[in-house]
Design a protein around this motif. Structure first.
Motif, PDB file in Angstrom:
ATOM      1  N   LEU A  36      64.513  30.062   6.940  1.00  0.00           N
ATOM      2  CA  LEU A  36      63.816  29.179   6.313  1.00  0.00           C
ATOM      3  C   LEU A  36      64.254  28.696   4.847  1.00  0.00           C
ATOM      4  N   HIS A  37      64.205  27.460   5.036  1.00  0.00           N
ATOM      5  CA  HIS A  37      65.002  26.959   3.560  1.00  0.00           C
ATOM      6  C   HIS A  37      64.595  25.384   3.359  1.00  0.00           C
ATOM      7  N   TRP A  38      65.071  25.031   2.366  1.00  0.00           N
ATOM      8  CA  TRP A  38      65.289  23.356   2.091  1.00  0.00           C
ATOM      9  C   TRP A  38      66.185  23.226   1.034  1.00  0.00           C
ATOM     10  N   HIS A  39      66.522  21.993   0.967  1.00  0.00           N
ATOM     11  CA  HIS A  39      67.474  21.655  -0.287  1.00  0.00           C
ATOM     12  C   HIS A  39      67.306  20.310  -0.601  1.00  0.00           C
ATOM     13  N   THR A  40      68.162  19.953  -1.628  1.00  0.00           N
ATOM     14  CA  THR A  40      68.070  18.726  -2.462  1.00  0.00           C
ATOM     15  C   THR A  40      68.634  17.503  -1.749  1.00  0.00           C
ATOM     16  N   ALA A  42      69.091  15.416   2.091  1.00  0.00           N
ATOM     17  CA  ALA A  42      68.739  15.410   3.390  1.00  0.00           C
ATOM     18  C   ALA A  42      69.681  15.847   4.593  1.00  0.00           C
ATOM     19  N   GLU A  43      69.166  16.427   5.759  1.00  0.00           N
ATOM     20  CA  GLU A  43      69.963  16.899   6.586  1.00  0.00           C
ATOM     21  C   GLU A  43      69.950  16.338   7.691  1.00  0.00           C
ATOM     22  N   TRP A  44      71.099  15.683   8.474  1.00  0.00           N
ATOM     23  CA  TRP A  44      71.276  15.154   9.744  1.00  0.00           C
ATOM     24  C   TRP A  44      71.995  16.066  10.403  1.00  0.00           C
ATOM     25  N   PRO A  81      60.800  21.625   4.413  1.00  0.00           N
ATOM     26  CA  PRO A  81      61.560  23.132   4.780  1.00  0.00           C
ATOM     27  C   PRO A  81      61.622  23.262   6.259  1.00  0.00           C
ATOM     28  N   HIS A  82      62.634  24.074   6.633  1.00  0.00           N
ATOM     29  CA  HIS A  82      62.921  24.021   8.092  1.00  0.00           C
ATOM     30  C   HIS A  82      63.717  25.408   8.203  1.00  0.00           C
ATOM     31  N   SER A  83      64.031  25.670   9.693  1.00  0.00           N
ATOM     32  CA  SER A  83      64.549  26.667  10.188  1.00  0.00           C
ATOM     33  C   SER A  83      65.356  26.293  11.569  1.00  0.00           C
ATOM     34  N   VAL A  97      75.116  17.342   8.457  1.00  0.00           N
ATOM     35  CA  VAL A  97      75.589  16.343   7.602  1.00  0.00           C
ATOM     36  C   VAL A  97      74.632  16.083   6.442  1.00  0.00           C
ATOM     37  N   PHE A  98      74.923  15.948   5.220  1.00  0.00           N
ATOM     38  CA  PHE A  98      74.140  16.059   4.067  1.00  0.00           C
ATOM     39  C   PHE A  98      74.610  14.695   3.457  1.00  0.00           C
ATOM     40  N   ASP A  99      73.373  14.189   2.869  1.00  0.00           N
ATOM     41  CA  ASP A  99      73.858  12.590   2.290  1.00  0.00           C
ATOM     42  C   ASP A  99      73.978  12.942   0.782  1.00  0.00           C
ATOM     43  N   SER A 104      76.256  22.197  -1.356  1.00  0.00           N
ATOM     44  CA  SER A 104      76.603  23.037  -0.794  1.00  0.00           C
ATOM     45  C   SER A 104      75.378  23.778   0.139  1.00  0.00           C
ATOM     46  N   GLU A 105      75.938  24.041   1.374  1.00  0.00           N
ATOM     47  CA  GLU A 105      74.977  24.902   2.062  1.00  0.00           C
ATOM     48  C   GLU A 105      74.415  26.153   1.617  1.00  0.00           C
ATOM     49  N   TYR A 106      75.459  26.552   0.554  1.00  0.00           N
ATOM     50  CA  TYR A 106      75.209  27.929  -0.239  1.00  0.00           C
ATOM     51  C   TYR A 106      74.389  27.832  -1.173  1.00  0.00           C
TER      52      TYR A 106
END
Ligand code: MN
Ligand code: MN
Length: 327
Positions: A36-40, A42-44, A81-83, A97-99, A104-106
């Motif tokens: 479970l996480h999120w980021h700055t 968007a994730e395709w 947030p998603h998993s 793929v991130f916009d 970084s995924e890390y």
């Protein structure tokens, strides 16, 4: 590489030209969880192999839980947030793929990392739970880890929705339910953007198949850079970069390509099997122009004066965008 799966990424640090998008290839075992996480950014995503269960909550806090299979897509906006969890029989491999090329995924907000760096007395006050119950919280981030394969989807959906009800937003695109955008003798293309995948407001994509001896025709994209991922087969791409400069390179499964906005390019299938690749754009809509449609919708005398070709040759050119030649 962790128990439960692995991931590898290509960002602007590995591929300097890729400023507007970054990609991650990820594999999860059956039961393996991308936590479970999120980021700055968007994730395709596109599922390359297998099956997975994805979860999220929308901006109203309503739940979204669904199962994804090969060829399907998902999209999670910034901060949602998603998993992702691999399912039977053999988990899943997917491409994210991130916009943002710098992403970084890390460097994501991970549930376990956050909890490991929040004092237990704070967590106890926040949850209205005893401090002792907080002692079992992980001491460090998990990122990817092995767990049991989840039970039936309907049960997870019901439990997550609670009395609030499920989200009305569909974060998934089930490819099988949509027609191919264009099919020719040379191959086919599926175009997926916010016109048919509503939530995907910052990423548009084309999934292209080029049969042996086929060519992704000479074209360019007026609105965005193109990030490519080669799924299968072998191809050769040439990008013309103005000023008499061009570059040609060979690509195979797992490779990433990148073309700056407006630069013309084409891709040949160099193998004896289908070449399949993704064109991804940081844009809510897909847009391209083909050389043939440009020349066939310009006054003929003007074109012939430039190129020294006769009228018959000009007339034989495709009038519409073909995408993959031959027509
Ligand atoms: Mn993510
Ligand atoms: Mn292109």
């Amino acid at each position: 590489m962790q128990e439960g799966g692995w991931s590898r990424e290509v960002t602007v640090r590995e591929l300097a030209v890729s400023k507007s998008m970054a990609g991650v290839d990820m594999r999860l075992t059956a039961g393996g969880i991308r936590e479970l996480h999120w980021h700055t950014a968007a994730e395709w995503a596109i599922m390359l192999y297998g099956n997975a269960r994805i979860t999220a909550i929308d901006a109203d806090g309503k739940s979204f839980v669904t199962d994804i299979t090969e060829g399907d897509l998902w999209y999670f906006p910034t901060g949602i947030p998603h998993s992702i969890q691999g399912l039977n029989p053999d988990g899943a491999e997917f491409l994210l793929v991130f916009d943002d090329g710098n992403f970084s995924e890390y460097e994501t907000v991970l549930l376990t990392d956050w909890m490991a760096h929040t004092p237990h007395d704070v967590l106890s006050a926040n949850f209205g739970a005893s401090q002792q119950a907080m002692e079992k919280m992980p001491k460090r981030e998990k990122f990817i880890f092995q767990a049991a394969v989840p039970g039936p989807l309907a049960a997870d959906q019901k439990a997550a929705a609670g009395s609030r009800g499920a989200s009305s937003q569909d974060f998934a695109f089930r490819t099988i339910q949509h027609a191919v955008t264009k099919r020719t003798k040379g191959g086919e293309v599926r175009i997926i953007d916010s016109s048919n995948f509503k939530v995907s407001t910052t990423i548009a994509a084309a999934v292209v198949t080029v049969h042996p001896r086929g060519i992704r025709e000479l074209h360019w994209h007026p609105n965005a850079d193109e990030w490519q991922y080669f799924i299968s087969g072998t191809g050769r791409m040439t990008v013309f970069a103005t000023g008499g400069r061009a570059r040609t390179a060979d690509f195979q499964a797992g490779d990433v390509g990148y073309i700056q906005k407006t630069l013309p390019h084409y891709i040949q299938n160099t193998g004896d099997t289908d070449l399949k690749f993704l064109e991804v754009f940081k844009s809510g809509f897909y847009q391209d122009l083909a050389l043939s449609e440009w020349l066939s919708h310009t006054p003929p005398q003007l074109v012939m004066a430039h190129l020294g070709i006769d009228k018959a040759t000009l007339d034989a050119m495709p009038k519409d965008e073909v995408v993959v030649m031959p027509e």
